[in-house]
Design an enzyme around this catalytic site. Structure first.
Site, mmCIF file in Angstrom:
data_model
loop_
_atom_site.group_PDB
_atom_site.id
_atom_site.type_symbol
_atom_site.label_atom_id
_atom_site.label_comp_id
_atom_site.label_asym_id
_atom_site.label_seq_id
_atom_site.Cartn_x
_atom_site.Cartn_y
_atom_site.Cartn_z
ATOM 1 N N HIS A 103 26.440 35.296 42.232
ATOM 2 C CA HIS A 103 27.696 35.630 42.328
ATOM 3 C C HIS A 103 28.063 37.006 41.553
ATOM 4 O O HIS A 103 27.579 37.230 40.275
ATOM 5 C CB HIS A 103 28.827 34.652 41.549
ATOM 6 N N SER A 104 28.437 37.972 42.416
ATOM 7 C CA SER A 104 28.630 39.376 41.912
ATOM 8 C C SER A 104 27.458 39.915 41.057
ATOM 9 O O SER A 104 26.415 40.297 41.745
ATOM 10 C CB SER A 104 30.079 39.243 40.970
ATOM 11 N N MET A 105 27.707 40.284 39.624
ATOM 12 C CA MET A 105 26.327 40.630 38.931
ATOM 13 C C MET A 105 25.228 39.790 39.111
ATOM 14 O O MET A 105 24.033 40.108 39.257
ATOM 15 C CB MET A 105 26.946 40.748 37.450
ATOM 16 N N GLY A 107 24.622 37.903 41.645
ATOM 17 C CA GLY A 107 23.993 38.447 43.038
ATOM 18 C C GLY A 107 23.181 39.466 42.980
ATOM 19 O O GLY A 107 22.101 39.681 43.499
ATOM 20 N N HIS A 266 37.324 38.064 45.173
ATOM 21 C CA HIS A 266 36.163 38.005 44.617
ATOM 22 C C HIS A 266 35.286 36.643 44.083
ATOM 23 O O HIS A 266 34.280 36.437 44.146
ATOM 24 C CB HIS A 266 36.092 39.071 43.497
#
Length: 288
Positions: A103-105, A107, A266
């Site tokens: 997820h996010s960073m 990812g 997000h």
């Protein structure tokens, strides 16, 4: 509030750091490393992991986050160092091949890892994160200078002190990417430590410093192009990626990926949309 699922917790020593890991699913199932976002921790997968079918989910507190150890004094947090950490953790656990969820960073780290070691990755699943913020190569000198100055000044900073856990949860609810109270609670409770006068986040203050270097767009493209694992990317309609210029102009690069846009913000994998996220990933894993 949703019932918290049963989770196993253990630690692994790798690259000189003690990493805390939360695990769901039978040990005999194929391993899936789950990597959280910036300043989050492994608890961000507490709602999604039990819904994923066919995996032993291993959610890692990345270096400097949650209950994992911090990098050595004077050492910066570069995003690619997390790639080395995950390879080292997999080696300690005797895992030659594994799948990735980020997820996010997290990812972004998964993309760098899958592009660098394509022969070790079975499947790649991404949530509102695929490559880091890119920059022109001409910006590198100023970026490095800014980061070095930040390292010089970080010792003068102090962590915020919260008199109660509830106040810390409230602050996390109203952070850069707002969360519901339920979602904020699981991240906050795992991320806090009791100190004199109240509670502070365990996370390393150096995580908030500017990156020493940023990848160029050509660097980012090269990592994505090197990925060979089947990849599923879920984008939040109210997230942070859909409107980025480099994403809008990269459709040809991403056309071999399975891409879905889902309602939510997000952190949609922690909110009411978690069931939809799990359904997409389960269909992807089943080859549907």
């Amino acid at each position: 509030m949703r019932m918290m699922p049963t989770v196993d917790e253990f630690e692994v020593e790798a690259n000189g750091i003690r990493f805390a890991i939360c695990a769901w699913g039978d040990e005999g199932k194929p391993p899936l490393f789950a990597l959280h976002g910036w300043l989050d921790n492994a608890a961000s997968f507490h709602f999604l992991a039990p819904l994923l079918e066919g995996y032993r989910v291993l959610a890692v507190d990345l270096a400097g986050h949650g209950r994992s150890g911090h990098r050595a004094e004077g050492v910066a947090y570069n995003i690619w160092d997390n790639v080395a950490d995950l390879v080292a953790i997999a080696n300690v656990l005797g895992l030659e091949r594994f799948s990735l969820l980020g997820h996010s960073m997290g990812g972004i780290i998964c993309t760098l890892l899958a592009g660098s070691f394509p022969d070790r990755i079975e499947r790649l699943m991404l949530i509102d994160g695929i490559w880091p913020m890119v920059t022109a190569s001409s910006d590198a000198p100023a970026q490095l200078a800014k980061a070095v100055r930040g390292m010089e000044e970080v010792g003068q900073k102090r962590k915020t002190l919260y008199p109660t856990i509830e106040e810390a949860i409230g602050a996390r609810m109203n952070g850069l990417n707002p969360l519901s109270r339920e979602a904020a609670s699981v991240i906050t409770i795992r991320g806090l430590e009791a100190v004199s006068g109240g509670y502070q986040w365990r996370s390393d203050l150096r995580l908030r410093l500017p990156s020493m270097m940023r990848l160029t767009w050509n660097h980012a493209r090269a990592f994505v192009a090197s990925i060979t694992a089947p990849t599923c990317l879920i984008l939040a309609e109210q997230g942070i990626y859909l409107k980025r210029e480099e994403f809008v102009r990269s459709q040809e690069l991403l056309q071999r990926f399975s891409i879905f846009q889902l309602a939510g913000g997000h952190h949609l994998h922690m909110e009411a949309e978690v069931t939809s996220v799990a359904e997409r990933f389960n269909q992807f894993s089943a080859g549907a």
